[in-house]
Design an enzyme around this catalytic site. Structure first.
Site, mmCIF file in Angstrom:
data_model
loop_
_atom_site.group_PDB
_atom_site.id
_atom_site.type_symbol
_atom_site.label_atom_id
_atom_site.label_comp_id
_atom_site.label_asym_id
_atom_site.label_seq_id
_atom_site.Cartn_x
_atom_site.Cartn_y
_atom_site.Cartn_z
ATOM 1 N N GLY A 80 27.992 44.281 44.131
ATOM 2 C CA GLY A 80 27.082 45.323 44.565
ATOM 3 C C GLY A 80 27.817 46.512 45.116
ATOM 4 O O GLY A 80 27.217 47.436 45.669
ATOM 5 N N ASN A 81 29.146 46.519 44.960
ATOM 6 C CA ASN A 81 30.008 47.542 45.534
ATOM 7 C C ASN A 81 30.179 48.703 44.555
ATOM 8 O O ASN A 81 30.872 48.578 43.540
ATOM 9 C CB ASN A 81 31.370 46.928 45.881
ATOM 10 C CG ASN A 81 32.260 47.848 46.678
ATOM 11 O OD1 ASN A 81 32.347 49.033 46.398
ATOM 12 N ND2 ASN A 81 32.939 47.295 47.665
ATOM 13 N N TYR B 188 40.685 46.458 52.841
ATOM 14 C CA TYR B 188 41.841 46.566 53.737
ATOM 15 C C TYR B 188 42.775 47.715 53.365
ATOM 16 O O TYR B 188 43.875 47.825 53.907
ATOM 17 C CB TYR B 188 42.621 45.243 53.742
ATOM 18 C CG TYR B 188 41.828 44.086 54.305
ATOM 19 C CD1 TYR B 188 41.870 43.771 55.663
ATOM 20 C CD2 TYR B 188 41.016 43.317 53.484
ATOM 21 C CE1 TYR B 188 41.141 42.718 56.189
ATOM 22 C CE2 TYR B 188 40.264 42.257 53.992
ATOM 23 C CZ TYR B 188 40.336 41.967 55.344
ATOM 24 O OH TYR B 188 39.599 40.920 55.867
ATOM 25 N N GLU C 36 26.850 31.781 45.253
ATOM 26 C CA GLU C 36 27.429 31.041 46.361
ATOM 27 C C GLU C 36 28.897 30.778 46.044
ATOM 28 O O GLU C 36 29.208 29.983 45.150
ATOM 29 C CB GLU C 36 26.686 29.728 46.579
ATOM 30 C CG GLU C 36 27.095 29.012 47.851
ATOM 31 C CD GLU C 36 26.250 27.771 48.112
ATOM 32 O OE1 GLU C 36 26.626 26.991 49.002
ATOM 33 O OE2 GLU C 36 25.234 27.609 47.424
ATOM 34 N N ASP D 262 37.532 38.509 42.007
ATOM 35 C CA ASP D 262 37.606 38.014 43.377
ATOM 36 C C ASP D 262 38.975 38.417 43.877
ATOM 37 O O ASP D 262 39.991 38.128 43.241
ATOM 38 C CB ASP D 262 37.411 36.505 43.458
ATOM 39 C CG ASP D 262 37.046 36.083 44.872
ATOM 40 O OD1 ASP D 262 36.007 36.550 45.370
ATOM 41 O OD2 ASP D 262 37.795 35.298 45.481
ATOM 42 N N HIS E 174 46.591 45.815 42.670
ATOM 43 C CA HIS E 174 46.379 44.453 42.170
ATOM 44 C C HIS E 174 45.231 44.425 41.165
ATOM 45 O O HIS E 174 45.333 43.804 40.108
ATOM 46 C CB HIS E 174 46.079 43.516 43.339
ATOM 47 C CG HIS E 174 44.914 43.933 44.192
ATOM 48 N ND1 HIS E 174 44.807 45.194 44.747
ATOM 49 C CD2 HIS E 174 43.786 43.275 44.565
ATOM 50 C CE1 HIS E 174 43.681 45.283 45.432
ATOM 51 N NE2 HIS E 174 43.041 44.137 45.338
#
Length: 208
Positions: free
Chosen positions: A12-13, A159, A43, A72, A185
């Site tokens: 959702g970013n 970050y 989940e 991820d 990355h």
């Protein structure tokens, strides 16, 4: 019938979609945030970046009916034995980037030298043609650096304001987007994905 070049991004970013879409532009695919199709979240029960990326990709494909791409990613700090790792996005328990950054700074407050604060960003990408795809396309990459002593820069997300890129005197948040989109990355993983995608002819032929 859906356009075969439409792919749902299991996120959702909007910042992440913009970054990924810029890198994958040569593929001619149209990426859509998952919120265009559903509001639920997968989940994330995996114990690795790869497992969680695949869980999210399969869930997005199931809910949208489209091929799905998921990543991820997170930061692993050597002094914290690899933490926050797969829990990077929810490290502080709030899901807020600033809170996560502040918690990481607190955890490393006694480490005074940059060398003691070595870290790396990891990214795993999973692509599935459908929810039951038995041969998902999976790639991984890493980006070496250090955790700085204070946030610097306004670009990126996560970050990035703390992550000092190895070999550069700046944080990921201070890098111009065109540089980050070649060296991060996620960029490295996406470039691997792009090459594999094209080699396997996953564009489904000519656009209708």
């Amino acid at each position: 019938m859906s356009n075969p070049y439409d792919i749902v991004l299991a996120s959702g970013n909007a910042g992440k979609l913009k970054e990924i879409a810029a890198i994958l532009e040569p593929l001619g695919c149209r990426l859509h945030l998952q919120k265009e199709f559903f509001s639920e979240s997968a989940e994330e029960t995996g114990l690795s970046f790869i497992e969680n990326a695949l869980i999210k990709a399969r869930f997005a494909a199931l809910k949208s009916g489209l091929p799905a791409l998921a990543d991820d990613s997170g930061i692993s700090v050597d002094a914290l034995k690899g933490a926050p790792g797969i829990y990077s996005s929810r490290y502080a328990g709030t899901g807020n980037d600033e809170d996560n950054n502040q918690k990481l700074l607190e955890e490393l407050k006694d480490l005074r030298s940059l060398e003691e604060r070595s870290a790396r960003y990891h990214c795993a990408i999973a692509f599935v043609r459908d929810a039951a795809d038995p041969t998902p396309l999976i790639v991984t990459a890493a980006w070496e650096g250090y955790v700085g002593f204070r946030p610097q820069g306004s670009g990126g997300f996560g970050y990035d304001p703390l992550f000092i890129v190895k070999g550069r005197n700046c944080t990921a948040a201070q890098l111009p987007p065109q540089v980050k989109n070649l060296t991060s990355h996620r960029a490295r993983a996406l470039l691997k994905f792009e090459a594999r995608f094209m080699a396997l002819n996953l564009g489904y032929g000519e656009r209708a």
